[in-house]
Design a protein around this motif. Structure first.
Motif, PDB file in Angstrom:
ATOM      1  N   ASP A   1       0.805  -1.233   0.000  1.00  0.00           N
ATOM      2  CA  ASP A   1       0.000   0.000   0.000  1.00  0.00           C
ATOM      3  C   ASP A   1       0.839   1.286   0.000  1.00  0.00           C
ATOM      4  O   ASP A   1       0.309   2.372   0.215  1.00  0.00           O
ATOM      5  N   ILE A   2       2.136   1.201  -0.239  1.00  0.00           N
ATOM      6  CA  ILE A   2       3.006   2.366  -0.271  1.00  0.00           C
ATOM      7  C   ILE A   2       3.626   2.489  -1.663  1.00  0.00           C
ATOM      8  O   ILE A   2       4.233   1.546  -2.171  1.00  0.00           O
ATOM      9  N   LEU A   3       3.458   3.662  -2.269  1.00  0.00           N
ATOM     10  CA  LEU A   3       4.124   3.982  -3.527  1.00  0.00           C
ATOM     11  C   LEU A   3       5.389   4.750  -3.167  1.00  0.00           C
ATOM     12  O   LEU A   3       5.328   5.818  -2.556  1.00  0.00           O
ATOM     13  N   GLU A   4       6.545   4.173  -3.504  1.00  0.00           N
ATOM     14  CA  GLU A   4       7.828   4.824  -3.244  1.00  0.00           C
ATOM     15  C   GLU A   4       8.362   5.357  -4.562  1.00  0.00           C
ATOM     16  O   GLU A   4       8.437   4.628  -5.556  1.00  0.00           O
ATOM     17  N   ILE A   5       8.722   6.630  -4.584  1.00  0.00           N
ATOM     18  CA  ILE A   5       9.301   7.252  -5.772  1.00  0.00           C
ATOM     19  C   ILE A   5      10.671   7.788  -5.384  1.00  0.00           C
ATOM     20  O   ILE A   5      10.791   8.604  -4.471  1.00  0.00           O
ATOM     21  N   ARG A   6      11.679   7.292  -6.078  1.00  0.00           N
ATOM     22  CA  ARG A   6      13.073   7.632  -5.773  1.00  0.00           C
ATOM     23  C   ARG A   6      13.627   8.529  -6.873  1.00  0.00           C
ATOM     24  O   ARG A   6      13.663   8.136  -8.034  1.00  0.00           O
ATOM     25  N   LEU A   7      14.024   9.741  -6.488  1.00  0.00           N
ATOM     26  CA  LEU A   7      14.570  10.713  -7.430  1.00  0.00           C
ATOM     27  C   LEU A   7      16.070  10.841  -7.178  1.00  0.00           C
ATOM     28  O   LEU A   7      16.475  11.404  -6.152  1.00  0.00           O
ATOM     29  N   PRO A   8      16.893  10.325  -8.088  1.00  0.00           N
ATOM     30  CA  PRO A   8      18.333  10.462  -7.895  1.00  0.00           C
ATOM     31  C   PRO A   8      18.777  11.907  -8.093  1.00  0.00           C
ATOM     32  O   PRO A   8      18.212  12.632  -8.908  1.00  0.00           O
ATOM     33  N   LYS A   9      19.767  12.280  -7.321  1.00  0.00           N
ATOM     34  CA  LYS A   9      20.311  13.626  -7.425  1.00  0.00           C
ATOM     35  C   LYS A   9      21.473  13.632  -8.411  1.00  0.00           C
ATOM     36  O   LYS A   9      22.248  12.682  -8.469  1.00  0.00           O
ATOM     37  N   GLU A  10      21.567  14.690  -9.168  1.00  0.00           N
ATOM     38  CA  GLU A  10      22.732  14.938 -10.003  1.00  0.00           C
ATOM     39  C   GLU A  10      23.572  15.967  -9.275  1.00  0.00           C
ATOM     40  O   GLU A  10      23.079  16.680  -8.409  1.00  0.00           O
ATOM     41  N   GLU A  11      24.816  16.064  -9.671  1.00  0.00           N
ATOM     42  CA  GLU A  11      25.624  17.135  -9.101  1.00  0.00           C
ATOM     43  C   GLU A  11      25.070  18.458  -9.589  1.00  0.00           C
ATOM     44  O   GLU A  11      24.560  18.558 -10.702  1.00  0.00           O
ATOM     45  N   GLU A  12      25.169  19.436  -8.728  1.00  0.00           N
ATOM     46  CA  GLU A  12      24.710  20.770  -9.118  1.00  0.00           C
ATOM     47  C   GLU A  12      25.503  21.221 -10.338  1.00  0.00           C
ATOM     48  O   GLU A  12      26.682  20.915 -10.459  1.00  0.00           O
ATOM     49  N   PRO A  13      24.862  21.925 -11.245  1.00  0.00           N
ATOM     50  CA  PRO A  13      25.605  22.426 -12.398  1.00  0.00           C
ATOM     51  C   PRO A  13      26.729  23.360 -11.943  1.00  0.00           C
ATOM     52  O   PRO A  13      26.625  23.988 -10.902  1.00  0.00           O
ATOM     53  N   ALA A  14      27.749  23.408 -12.742  1.00  0.00           N
ATOM     54  CA  ALA A  14      28.863  24.301 -12.440  1.00  0.00           C
ATOM     55  C   ALA A  14      28.344  25.729 -12.382  1.00  0.00           C
ATOM     56  O   ALA A  14      27.242  26.020 -12.842  1.00  0.00           O
ATOM     57  N   ASN A  15      29.132  26.583 -11.846  1.00  0.00           N
ATOM     58  CA  ASN A  15      28.750  27.986 -11.751  1.00  0.00           C
ATOM     59  C   ASN A  15      28.255  28.474 -13.106  1.00  0.00           C
ATOM     60  O   ASN A  15      28.961  28.381 -14.101  1.00  0.00           O
ATOM     61  N   LEU A  16      27.048  28.953 -13.162  1.00  0.00           N
ATOM     62  CA  LEU A  16      26.461  29.375 -14.428  1.00  0.00           C
ATOM     63  C   LEU A  16      26.872  30.786 -14.828  1.00  0.00           C
ATOM     64  O   LEU A  16      26.504  31.262 -15.888  1.00  0.00           O
ATOM     65  N   THR A  17      27.637  31.432 -13.964  1.00  0.00           N
ATOM     66  CA  THR A  17      28.131  32.765 -14.282  1.00  0.00           C
ATOM     67  C   THR A  17      29.592  32.632 -14.689  1.00  0.00           C
ATOM     68  O   THR A  17      30.378  32.003 -13.994  1.00  0.00           O
ATOM     69  N   LYS A  18      29.915  33.190 -15.817  1.00  0.00           N
ATOM     70  CA  LYS A  18      31.288  33.122 -16.309  1.00  0.00           C
ATOM     71  C   LYS A  18      31.646  34.457 -16.926  1.00  0.00           C
ATOM     72  O   LYS A  18      30.907  34.993 -17.747  1.00  0.00           O
ATOM     73  N   ASN A  19      32.782  34.978 -16.514  1.00  0.00           N
ATOM     74  CA  ASN A  19      33.276  36.208 -17.115  1.00  0.00           C
ATOM     75  C   ASN A  19      33.993  35.866 -18.423  1.00  0.00           C
ATOM     76  O   ASN A  19      34.801  34.946 -18.461  1.00  0.00           O
ATOM     77  N   ILE A  20      33.683  36.609 -19.453  1.00  0.00           N
ATOM     78  CA  ILE A  20      34.298  36.396 -20.767  1.00  0.00           C
ATOM     79  C   ILE A  20      35.274  37.544 -21.010  1.00  0.00           C
ATOM     80  O   ILE A  20      34.910  38.711 -20.939  1.00  0.00           O
TER      81      ILE A  20
END
Length: 97
Positions: free
Chosen positions: A72-91
């Motif tokens: 009677d229990i529905l288990e949903i497992r969401l795997p974690k990914e690593e956080e994306p690298a810093n999305l701010t980049k100086n060009i």
């Protein structure tokens, strides 16, 4: 209602849904950083509809989500990914003299 548990690798949701079987109408899906569980079931000769929509973090590996229904229990497992690298980049700007 549901319960949430988090480990270093996964976010796990537990839904108590009595009386489900393979032929019952239940759907689990993700869309726009949300997880939705919806369906129909019967309890004591009463037909019920349910729907839960939960926000999920941006670091969820949606391709790796797994679910299992047992006791009677529905288990949903969401795997974690690593956080994306810093999305701010100086060009650097090169000047052509």
């Amino acid at each position: 209602m549901y319960k949430k548990h988090e480990t270093d690798d996964d976010i796990i949701f537990y839904f108590k849904i009595p009386g489900l079987s393979k032929d019952k109408n239940i759907k689990v899906f993700t869309c726009n950083q949300t997880l939705t569980v919806k369906g129909n079931f019967s309890v004591e000769n009463s037909y019920r509809h349910f729907q839960h929509t939960i926000s999920i973090p941006s670091n969820t590996d949606v391709d790796g989500i797994k679910s299992i229904y047992k006791n009677d229990i529905l288990e949903i497992r969401l795997p974690k990914e690593e956080e994306p690298a810093n999305l701010t980049k100086n060009i650097n700007i090169e000047f052509d003299d």
